[in-house]
Design an enzyme around this catalytic site. Sequence first.
Site, short mmCIF file in Angstrom:
data_model
loop_
_atom_site.label_atom_id
_atom_site.label_comp_id
_atom_site.label_asym_id
_atom_site.label_seq_id
_atom_site.Cartn_x
_atom_site.Cartn_y
_atom_site.Cartn_z
CG ASP A 106 -2.06 0.97 1.08
OD1 ASP A 106 -3.22 0.52 0.98
OD2 ASP A 106 -1.81 2.21 1.08
CB ILE A 107 0.81 4.29 -2.14
CG1 ILE A 107 1.90 5.19 -2.65
CG2 ILE A 107 -0.46 5.05 -1.86
CD1 ILE A 107 1.65 5.74 -4.04
CG ASN A 138 -12.03 -0.66 3.88
OD1 ASN A 138 -12.40 -1.08 4.96
ND2 ASN A 138 -10.89 -0.02 3.71
N GLY A 170 -16.09 2.45 3.42
CA GLY A 170 -14.84 3.20 3.29
C GLY A 170 -14.01 2.81 2.08
CD GLN A 171 -14.65 -0.88 -2.88
OE1 GLN A 171 -15.77 -1.23 -2.51
NE2 GLN A 171 -14.03 -1.41 -3.91
CG HIS A 188 -8.49 -3.14 -2.59
ND1 HIS A 188 -9.40 -2.42 -3.35
CD2 HIS A 188 -8.32 -2.44 -1.45
CE1 HIS A 188 -9.75 -1.33 -2.69
NE2 HIS A 188 -9.12 -1.32 -1.54
CG HIS A 232 -6.89 -2.92 3.03
ND1 HIS A 232 -6.17 -1.76 2.87
CD2 HIS A 232 -8.09 -2.69 2.41
CE1 HIS A 232 -6.89 -0.87 2.20
NE2 HIS A 232 -8.06 -1.42 1.91
P1 5GP Z 1 -9.74 1.33 0.11
O1 5GP Z 1 -9.89 2.67 0.75
O2 5GP Z 1 -10.42 1.30 -1.25
O3 5GP Z 1 -10.16 0.18 0.98
O4 5GP Z 1 -8.20 1.10 -0.12
C1 5GP Z 1 -7.49 1.68 -1.14
C2 5GP Z 1 -6.04 1.62 -0.75
O5 5GP Z 1 -5.27 1.84 -1.90
C3 5GP Z 1 -5.62 2.68 0.29
O6 5GP Z 1 -5.09 2.03 1.43
C4 5GP Z 1 -4.58 3.50 -0.46
O7 5GP Z 1 -3.52 3.92 0.37
C5 5GP Z 1 -4.12 2.57 -1.55
N1 5GP Z 1 -3.68 3.23 -2.76
C6 5GP Z 1 -4.31 4.27 -3.40
N2 5GP Z 1 -3.63 4.61 -4.50
C7 5GP Z 1 -2.55 3.79 -4.57
C8 5GP Z 1 -1.48 3.66 -5.50
O8 5GP Z 1 -1.38 4.38 -6.49
N3 5GP Z 1 -0.56 2.70 -5.24
C9 5GP Z 1 -0.64 1.88 -4.14
N4 5GP Z 1 0.32 0.97 -3.97
N5 5GP Z 1 -1.65 1.96 -3.26
C10 5GP Z 1 -2.59 2.91 -3.46
#
Ligand code: 5GP
Length: 155
Positions: free
Chosen positions: A72-73, A128, A134-135, A141, A143
């Site tokens: 994760d970034i 999420n 919170g998606q 994906h 986590h």
């Molecule tokens: P969500 O909020 O949809 O459950 O999770 C999305 C996740 O993707 C977040 O934890 C966010 O930090 C990660 N993320 C968003 N953009 C990027 C990216 O460009 N590269 C990577 N490696 N992770 C990302």
Amino acid sequence: MLSSLGLKGRGLGRPRSAISSEFSESKGAGYAESVLFLYTERAMSCLFCKIVEGAIPSTAIYQDDLCYAFADIHPQAPVHVLIAPREHIVSLADGEEADRALFGHLLWVAARIARDKDLAAGYRVVVNTGEDGGQTVDHLHFHLLGGRSLTWPPG
Ligand code: 5GP
Ligand code: ZN
């Protein structure tokens, strides 16, 4: 691998069941083409599709025929890995009957990475889903979070 899971033939180019022949027969042939166009457009503009394809760089953690796992970034724990199916599926809520083995596989991959990362003290797998869940990225994906004591309940 794919055939052993009964999943062969699935992939980005394949429309999901929304454009099954049954559906297109009831709505007309042009309808199926429109849905296919929208599906392809969405996948092409999807951040995680681009990461899975390698068009956007990421730190690979694990990969196989069905999924790609990457760091994760913005990590929320010392270990924060995202496990995404190669196929563009919007969320857990969009799962179909045919996705049962794939969803199980994603969980198995999370456990395998946790083992590889020595998370014997424990970890959390979070999916999420949707706005209230919170998606923020509309490509399914999981986590995998670990490497510190995690609080409960989440916010
Ligand atoms: P969500 O909020 O949809 O459950 O999770 C999305 C996740 O993707 C977040 O934890 C966010 O930090 C990660 N993320 C968003 N953009 C990027 C990216 O460009 N590269 C990577 N490696 N992770 C990302
Ligand atoms: Zn996608």
